[in-house]
Design a protein around this motif. Sequence first.
Motif: not given
Length: 240
Positions: A83-84, A101-102, A146-148, A152-154
């Motif tokens: 998803d992300i 999200y996980r 923001e993700s670093k 991945d995110w579900e």
Amino acid sequence: MPGGPVPPQGQTPHPKKKKRRGLKTAIAAIVVLAVGSAIASSGDDGAEAEDKPAADAGEPAGKGSDNADAPAKAPERAKKKADIEGDGMFEVGADVKPGTYRSTGGSLCYWQRSKSADGGFDSIIANENATGQTYVTILASDKYFESKRCGDWERVSDAQQGAPKSSMAGDGMYKVGTDIQPGTYKSTGGSGCYWERSKDALSGMGSILANDNPTGTTIVTISGSDGYFKSNRCGEWKKS
């Protein structure tokens, strides 16, 4: 052997008796008929062989050219799209949907919920430096996520069921009732241990129910009404 059988030593072979000419003629006629019949039979088989198409050299014997009898290859299962996906800054509502999200987990993971894209400290709604699996809830009022180095995110549902365990192998954020069972847990301890009981995955100051920075082995009771439990550098936890 060529020349016929050799008689035993000391014996002289008996001379062959001459047979009547009529008998030889009858036998010769029978042989001619038998040979003619064999040639006719061989000719028919050859015609049939010419009518049959030759099998491909690469095909197993007895198989058709389309390998109809071969078992069908099972289709490969397509990998579910995240998803992300990976690192980046995403606009809420356009790039990502609001929800919980996980992550698949990563070393030195950093995520941030922001109310603007000016990069200032005042734009930060909540952020986290996480190790291992983690959760975050993105609200519809958030502007950016923001993700670093988090993988991945579900997107997960609050009603999502799981097989909750009675132990935690190491660092991470665990959903109570889905990832872990409520109860009293004892850790093996570790230097710089931090644990936190949370009511949600917003990761703001108002989310914290209780936390601690113990040294050595420690014990904590996780309630069934808790939302999440975080552990960092505390070692393994086992339900007592």
